[in-house]
Design a protein around this motif. Structure first.
Motif, PDB file in Angstrom:
ATOM      1  N   MET A  96      30.728 -50.314 -24.323  1.00 35.42           N
ATOM      2  CA  MET A  96      29.555 -49.561 -23.861  1.00 35.42           C
ATOM      3  C   MET A  96      28.484 -49.526 -24.938  1.00 35.42           C
ATOM      4  O   MET A  96      27.298 -49.743 -24.670  1.00 35.42           O
ATOM      5  CB  MET A  96      29.948 -48.135 -23.479  1.00 35.42           C
ATOM      6  CG  MET A  96      30.640 -48.006 -22.153  1.00 35.42           C
ATOM      7  SD  MET A  96      29.580 -48.442 -20.759  1.00 35.42           S
ATOM      8  CE  MET A  96      28.302 -47.195 -20.907  1.00 35.42           C
ATOM      9  N   VAL A  97      28.893 -49.240 -26.150  1.00 36.18           N
ATOM     10  CA  VAL A  97      27.950 -49.145 -27.269  1.00 36.18           C
ATOM     11  C   VAL A  97      27.237 -50.478 -27.473  1.00 36.18           C
ATOM     12  O   VAL A  97      26.005 -50.535 -27.567  1.00 36.18           O
ATOM     13  CB  VAL A  97      28.689 -48.686 -28.549  1.00 36.18           C
ATOM     14  CG1 VAL A  97      27.857 -48.935 -29.795  1.00 36.18           C
ATOM     15  CG2 VAL A  97      29.077 -47.219 -28.437  1.00 36.18           C
ATOM     16  N   THR A  98      27.992 -51.560 -27.544  1.00 36.02           N
ATOM     17  CA  THR A  98      27.367 -52.853 -27.806  1.00 36.02           C
ATOM     18  C   THR A  98      26.499 -53.311 -26.645  1.00 36.02           C
ATOM     19  O   THR A  98      25.430 -53.890 -26.870  1.00 36.02           O
ATOM     20  CB  THR A  98      28.418 -53.919 -28.156  1.00 36.02           C
ATOM     21  OG1 THR A  98      29.386 -53.997 -27.106  1.00 36.02           O
ATOM     22  CG2 THR A  98      29.101 -53.598 -29.472  1.00 36.02           C
ATOM     23  N   ASP A 131      31.408 -48.298 -33.678  1.00 29.50           N
ATOM     24  CA  ASP A 131      32.604 -47.571 -33.256  1.00 29.50           C
ATOM     25  C   ASP A 131      32.277 -46.149 -32.787  1.00 29.50           C
ATOM     26  O   ASP A 131      33.163 -45.295 -32.719  1.00 29.50           O
ATOM     27  CB  ASP A 131      33.686 -47.582 -34.328  1.00 29.50           C
ATOM     28  CG  ASP A 131      33.238 -46.967 -35.641  1.00 29.50           C
ATOM     29  OD1 ASP A 131      32.065 -46.575 -35.765  1.00 29.50           O
ATOM     30  OD2 ASP A 131      34.077 -46.872 -36.545  1.00 29.50           O
ATOM     31  N   ASP A 132      31.008 -45.911 -32.427  1.00 28.04           N
ATOM     32  CA  ASP A 132      30.645 -44.631 -31.814  1.00 28.04           C
ATOM     33  C   ASP A 132      31.494 -44.400 -30.562  1.00 28.04           C
ATOM     34  O   ASP A 132      31.924 -45.359 -29.910  1.00 28.04           O
ATOM     35  CB  ASP A 132      29.168 -44.616 -31.396  1.00 28.04           C
ATOM     36  CG  ASP A 132      28.222 -44.342 -32.551  1.00 28.04           C
ATOM     37  OD1 ASP A 132      28.698 -44.127 -33.679  1.00 28.04           O
ATOM     38  OD2 ASP A 132      27.002 -44.365 -32.308  1.00 28.04           O
ATOM     39  N   MET A 133      31.718 -43.135 -30.245  1.00 28.76           N
ATOM     40  CA  MET A 133      32.499 -42.767 -29.054  1.00 28.76           C
ATOM     41  C   MET A 133      31.634 -41.859 -28.173  1.00 28.76           C
ATOM     42  O   MET A 133      31.890 -40.658 -28.079  1.00 28.76           O
ATOM     43  CB  MET A 133      33.774 -42.035 -29.469  1.00 28.76           C
ATOM     44  CG  MET A 133      34.829 -42.911 -30.088  1.00 28.76           C
ATOM     45  SD  MET A 133      35.871 -43.696 -28.867  1.00 28.76           S
ATOM     46  CE  MET A 133      36.656 -42.289 -28.129  1.00 28.76           C
ATOM     47  N   PRO A 134      30.625 -42.416 -27.511  1.00 34.77           N
ATOM     48  CA  PRO A 134      29.751 -41.566 -26.711  1.00 34.77           C
ATOM     49  C   PRO A 134      30.436 -40.960 -25.477  1.00 34.77           C
ATOM     50  O   PRO A 134      29.943 -39.993 -24.919  1.00 34.77           O
ATOM     51  CB  PRO A 134      28.608 -42.498 -26.306  1.00 34.77           C
ATOM     52  CG  PRO A 134      29.157 -43.867 -26.432  1.00 34.77           C
ATOM     53  CD  PRO A 134      30.202 -43.806 -27.508  1.00 34.77           C
ATOM     54  N   TYR A 135      31.572 -41.531 -25.087  1.00 32.07           N
ATOM     55  CA  TYR A 135      32.262 -41.060 -23.887  1.00 32.07           C
ATOM     56  C   TYR A 135      33.730 -40.771 -24.196  1.00 32.07           C
ATOM     57  O   TYR A 135      34.607 -41.589 -23.898  1.00 32.07           O
ATOM     58  CB  TYR A 135      32.143 -42.100 -22.766  1.00 32.07           C
ATOM     59  CG  TYR A 135      30.716 -42.490 -22.493  1.00 32.07           C
ATOM     60  CD1 TYR A 135      29.894 -41.671 -21.726  1.00 32.07           C
ATOM     61  CD2 TYR A 135      30.181 -43.658 -23.019  1.00 32.07           C
ATOM     62  CE1 TYR A 135      28.573 -42.012 -21.492  1.00 32.07           C
ATOM     63  CE2 TYR A 135      28.862 -44.007 -22.793  1.00 32.07           C
ATOM     64  CZ  TYR A 135      28.071 -43.180 -22.025  1.00 32.07           C
ATOM     65  OH  TYR A 135      26.758 -43.524 -21.800  1.00 32.07           O
ATOM     66  N   ALA A 189      39.710 -49.457 -12.912  1.00 30.67           N
ATOM     67  CA  ALA A 189      40.593 -48.930 -11.862  1.00 30.67           C
ATOM     68  C   ALA A 189      42.028 -48.882 -12.358  1.00 30.67           C
ATOM     69  O   ALA A 189      42.758 -47.912 -12.103  1.00 30.67           O
ATOM     70  CB  ALA A 189      40.479 -49.775 -10.601  1.00 30.67           C
ATOM     71  N   ALA A 190      42.447 -49.904 -13.082  1.00 27.34           N
ATOM     72  CA  ALA A 190      43.812 -49.919 -13.618  1.00 27.34           C
ATOM     73  C   ALA A 190      43.976 -48.868 -14.716  1.00 27.34           C
ATOM     74  O   ALA A 190      44.926 -48.074 -14.694  1.00 27.34           O
ATOM     75  CB  ALA A 190      44.145 -51.313 -14.150  1.00 27.34           C
ATOM     76  N   VAL A 191      43.044 -48.836 -15.672  1.00 21.92           N
ATOM     77  CA  VAL A 191      43.131 -47.859 -16.761  1.00 21.92           C
ATOM     78  C   VAL A 191      43.094 -46.439 -16.197  1.00 21.92           C
ATOM     79  O   VAL A 191      43.781 -45.544 -16.696  1.00 21.92           O
ATOM     80  CB  VAL A 191      42.003 -48.081 -17.799  1.00 21.92           C
ATOM     81  CG1 VAL A 191      41.965 -46.955 -18.826  1.00 21.92           C
ATOM     82  CG2 VAL A 191      42.180 -49.429 -18.493  1.00 21.92           C
ATOM     83  N   ARG A 245      33.823 -44.123 -17.324  1.00 18.72           N
ATOM     84  CA  ARG A 245      33.885 -44.965 -16.126  1.00 18.72           C
ATOM     85  C   ARG A 245      32.575 -44.914 -15.340  1.00 18.72           C
ATOM     86  O   ARG A 245      32.059 -45.953 -14.907  1.00 18.72           O
ATOM     87  CB  ARG A 245      35.055 -44.514 -15.250  1.00 18.72           C
ATOM     88  CG  ARG A 245      35.363 -45.428 -14.102  1.00 18.72           C
ATOM     89  CD  ARG A 245      36.615 -44.948 -13.386  1.00 18.72           C
ATOM     90  NE  ARG A 245      37.060 -45.899 -12.410  1.00 18.72           N
ATOM     91  CZ  ARG A 245      38.183 -45.778 -11.730  1.00 18.72           C
ATOM     92  NH1 ARG A 245      38.987 -44.735 -11.927  1.00 18.72           N
ATOM     93  NH2 ARG A 245      38.527 -46.691 -10.846  1.00 18.72           N
ATOM     94  N   ALA A 246      32.017 -43.740 -15.185  1.00 20.99           N
ATOM     95  CA  ALA A 246      30.737 -43.597 -14.465  1.00 20.99           C
ATOM     96  C   ALA A 246      29.615 -44.288 -15.240  1.00 20.99           C
ATOM     97  O   ALA A 246      28.771 -44.974 -14.648  1.00 20.99           O
ATOM     98  CB  ALA A 246      30.423 -42.123 -14.246  1.00 20.99           C
ATOM     99  N   ALA A 247      29.605 -44.108 -16.552  1.00 25.39           N
ATOM    100  CA  ALA A 247      28.578 -44.743 -17.379  1.00 25.39           C
ATOM    101  C   ALA A 247      28.710 -46.264 -17.342  1.00 25.39           C
ATOM    102  O   ALA A 247      27.704 -46.987 -17.318  1.00 25.39           O
ATOM    103  CB  ALA A 247      28.669 -44.229 -18.809  1.00 25.39           C
ATOM    104  N   ARG A 248      29.943 -46.769 -17.334  1.00 23.08           N
ATOM    105  CA  ARG A 248      30.178 -48.217 -17.270  1.00 23.08           C
ATOM    106  C   ARG A 248      29.618 -48.784 -15.970  1.00 23.08           C
ATOM    107  O   ARG A 248      28.949 -49.827 -15.966  1.00 23.08           O
ATOM    108  CB  ARG A 248      31.679 -48.503 -17.378  1.00 23.08           C
ATOM    109  CG  ARG A 248      32.057 -49.976 -17.287  1.00 23.08           C
ATOM    110  CD  ARG A 248      31.812 -50.694 -18.582  1.00 23.08           C
ATOM    111  NE  ARG A 248      30.574 -51.434 -18.532  1.00 23.08           N
ATOM    112  CZ  ARG A 248      30.018 -52.012 -19.604  1.00 23.08           C
ATOM    113  NH1 ARG A 248      30.568 -51.903 -20.791  1.00 23.08           N
ATOM    114  NH2 ARG A 248      28.896 -52.695 -19.497  1.00 23.08           N
ATOM    115  N   ALA A 249      29.901 -48.119 -14.868  1.00 21.42           N
ATOM    116  CA  ALA A 249      29.412 -48.598 -13.576  1.00 21.42           C
ATOM    117  C   ALA A 249      27.883 -48.627 -13.557  1.00 21.42           C
ATOM    118  O   ALA A 249      27.274 -49.593 -13.079  1.00 21.42           O
ATOM    119  CB  ALA A 249      29.961 -47.724 -12.446  1.00 21.42           C
ATOM    120  N   ALA A 250      27.267 -47.586 -14.084  1.00 25.62           N
ATOM    121  CA  ALA A 250      25.806 -47.533 -14.118  1.00 25.62           C
ATOM    122  C   ALA A 250      25.244 -48.627 -15.031  1.00 25.62           C
ATOM    123  O   ALA A 250      24.263 -49.297 -14.680  1.00 25.62           O
ATOM    124  CB  ALA A 250      25.339 -46.158 -14.582  1.00 25.62           C
TER     125      ALA A 250
END
Length: 167
Positions: free
Chosen positions: A50-52, A72-76, A21-23, A83-88
């Protein structure tokens, strides 16, 4: 012990929601801007988590995530997708931890490292690592946020316990 790990899973969800929310108050350039940290931007640090988490969840559920090639992949690359993927994923972590049989905490998890090396770690220590790793890099993101105009949120677990009545 399983209740403790489930509390950590819920805390993880709460802390991530507050941090995201802050970011989310920053523009895309500020989120991707170079900063001091092991993964040198907010976007890279949050993607690393997210990756780990996907790697460890794959190991815990015996369903490896073949899409991940490195830590160090950047899937998002887009923060709103991240943010949506993190919540899920946080919901999925709660589901997986909450669904563990207590006996599994005494087992040893057999897996391969990202380099393909076979390894074994006691399940309770794997779960401890999962949540400690989150706290470690979330702290780095928190410090990066301190270098912006957005004040970093309180993330101490004691506030989670008070906010949710878990203590």
């Amino acid at each position: 012990m399983l209740d403790y790990f489930l509390t950590l899973a819920r805390y993880n969800q709460w802390a991530n929601a507050r941090l995201y929310a802050a970011v989310g108050q920053l523009d895309a350039a500020a989120i991707a801007a170079p900063r001091v940290g092991f993964f040198p931007s907010l976007l890279k640090t949050l993607n690393h988590l997210m990756v780990t988490d996907r790697i460890w969840l794959g190991r815990l559920t015996a369903t490896p995530d073949a899409a991940i090639k490195s830590l160090d992949d950047m899937p998002y690359p887009d923060f709103s997708d991240l943010r949506a993927a993190r919540a899920a994923l946080d919901g999925r972590i709660i589901e997986v931890v909450g669904g563990l049989a207590p006996a599994r905490l005494g087992e040893v998890l057999v897996y391969k490292t990202m380099a393909g090396q076979p390894h074994e770690t006691p399940m309770a220590l794997v779960l401890g690592h999962l949540f400690n790793h989150q706290t470690h890099h979330r702290g780095q993101a928190h410090a990066m946020l301190s270098g912006t105009a957005v004040p970093p949120p309180v993330l101490d677990i004691i506030y989670f316990l008070r906010d949710t009545g878990a203590a």
